[in-house]
Scaffold this active site. Structure first.
Site, PDB file in Angstrom:
ATOM      1  N   LEU A  60       9.037  66.278  13.468  1.00 21.86           N
ATOM      2  CA  LEU A  60       8.214  65.293  12.739  1.00 21.86           C
ATOM      3  C   LEU A  60       6.787  65.507  13.388  1.00 21.86           C
ATOM      4  CD1 LEU A  60      10.150  62.020  11.587  1.00 21.86           C
ATOM      5  CD2 LEU A  60       9.392  64.256  10.256  1.00 21.86           C
ATOM      6  N   HIS A  61       6.129  66.528  12.815  1.00 19.45           N
ATOM      7  CA  HIS A  61       4.910  66.871  13.260  1.00 19.45           C
ATOM      8  C   HIS A  61       3.806  65.774  12.973  1.00 19.45           C
ATOM      9  CE1 HIS A  61       6.223  71.041  13.422  1.00 19.45           C
ATOM     10  NE2 HIS A  61       6.496  71.134  12.108  1.00 19.45           N
ATOM     11  N   ASP A  62       3.525  65.348  11.822  1.00 24.38           N
ATOM     12  CA  ASP A  62       2.481  64.630  11.704  1.00 24.38           C
ATOM     13  C   ASP A  62       2.526  62.953  12.126  1.00 24.38           C
ATOM     14  OD1 ASP A  62       1.553  66.369   8.475  1.00 24.38           O
ATOM     15  OD2 ASP A  62       1.113  66.610  10.672  1.00 24.38           O
ATOM     16  N   THR A  71       5.051  68.054  19.053  1.00 23.09           N
ATOM     17  CA  THR A  71       5.834  67.844  17.879  1.00 23.09           C
ATOM     18  C   THR A  71       7.226  68.511  17.748  1.00 23.09           C
ATOM     19  OG1 THR A  71       4.709  69.733  16.543  1.00 23.09           O
ATOM     20  CG2 THR A  71       3.562  67.681  16.762  1.00 23.09           C
TER      21      THR A  71
END
Ligand code: RIB
Ligand code: CA
Length: 313
Positions: free
Chosen positions: A242-244, A196
């Site tokens: 933008l991890h998720d 991420t």
């Protein structure tokens, strides 16, 4: 090919919001059976509200949103207002939700759905601490064999921790829950910080969201403008990670990601390394592989997909 049936378990959080928007913008690939909120970035009262705000932003007031656990299994809740702001969705000005919250508890929804749907046809997509998933597994062990796949954002190995020197936030908040999930036997795919942190919303990428000139595109850009300040200051990075959305992008375009099927254990005892994902990347132990741990992604391909889909809302 029929869309994948998923449950998104989430603690919105600006990046959770983008992950949910990506899923809702992709009905050919993803059927969201429901969204379950968990305490994490901000307390449960806000995460369940924010999940509904995001659904309304996407024009999906029909989506069922459930409130789940308001604290980790056995530890005090740690939140992340320092990253996401006091509302959890700081940045844009968004109206309070009108759509109702479901009466059913999120854990009951997860159990009931996995028991009602044919075995191996529902994917769980945790985007926050794993409390809801773990409580469901503890209360109904039979569901473990009915899960198609768990695709989660959490953990870190080469990238090390973001909330402590060794732990990533989602795992750190409820390491006991993470231990249960990683030991449940269901197929697990992990999007750690190793991946991420390569999904950075640089200025050109955020300008592309804003240039969509739609309410959703502009809102995503405003969320990122707020969300990025913490990581840019801490890491000196070129933008917010933008991890998720890596989770929902994987369901649509798995070819964007690469990793290894390895053993991943969770530290639940040591105060020094609590919540660390001990990933046996070099396979130096004889511990059985239990997760596909992602290490790289095609960042340009990821943002092209994300921008194209956000444009649809
Ligand atoms: O460490 C990043 C994770 O923690 C993301 O899911 C973010 O939303 C927070 O929950
Ligand atoms: Ca999250």
């Amino acid at each position: 090919m029929a869309p994948r049936k998923i449950i998104i378990d989430t603690d919105p959080g600006q990046d959770d919001a983008v992950a949910i928007l990506l899923a809702l913008a992709s009905p050919d690939e993803i059927e969201v059976l429901g969204i379950t909120a968990v305490a994490g970035n901000v307390p449960l009262a806000l995460t369940q509200k924010n999940a509904r705000i995001v659904c309304e932003l996407a024009g999906r007031t029909d989506m069922r949103v459930f409130a789940g656990c308001d604290a980790p299994i056995s530890r005090k809740l740690v939140t992340a207002e320092h990253v996401h702001g006091k509302t959890g969705l700081d940045g844009p000005v968004l109206p309070d939700p009108v759509m109702a919250l479901q009466d059913t508890h999120a854990v009951d929804f997860i159990i009931d759905t996995l028991r009602a749907e044919p075995p191996g046809t529902v994917t769980l997509c945790p985007l926050g601490p794993l409390t809801n998933i773990a409580v469901a597994l503890e209360r109904a062990p039979d569901i473990a064999g009915r899960i198609e796949e768990i695709v989660l954002m959490g953990g870190a190995y080469f990238e090390v921790g973001n909330i402590t020197p060794t732990a990533e936030f989602n795992i750190y908040v409820d390491p006991d829950a993470a231990k249960i999930v990683f030991g449940c036997g269901a197929p697990i795919t992990v999007m750690p910080l190793d991946v991420t942190h390569k999904a950075l919303v640089t200025k050109p990428r955020n300008d592309a969201f804003r240039a969509l000139d739609t309410p959703v595109g502009v809102t995503v850009a405003e969320m990122t403008d707020f969300f990025e300040r913490f990581d840019k200051e801490k890491y000196g990075s070129d933008g917010a990670p933008l991890h998720d959305p890596c989770v929902t992008a994987y369901l649509i375009a798995p070819e964007l990601f690469s990793g290894r099927h390895i053993n991943v254990e969770i530290e639940t005892v040591s105060d020094l390394t609590l919540g660390m994902t001990v990933a046996d990347w070099w396979r130096v132990t004889d511990r059985a592989p239990n997760a596909t741990f992602m290490g790289d992604l095609d960042a340009d391909g990821f943002f092209t997909l994300l921008t194209d889909r956000i444009a649809r809302l």
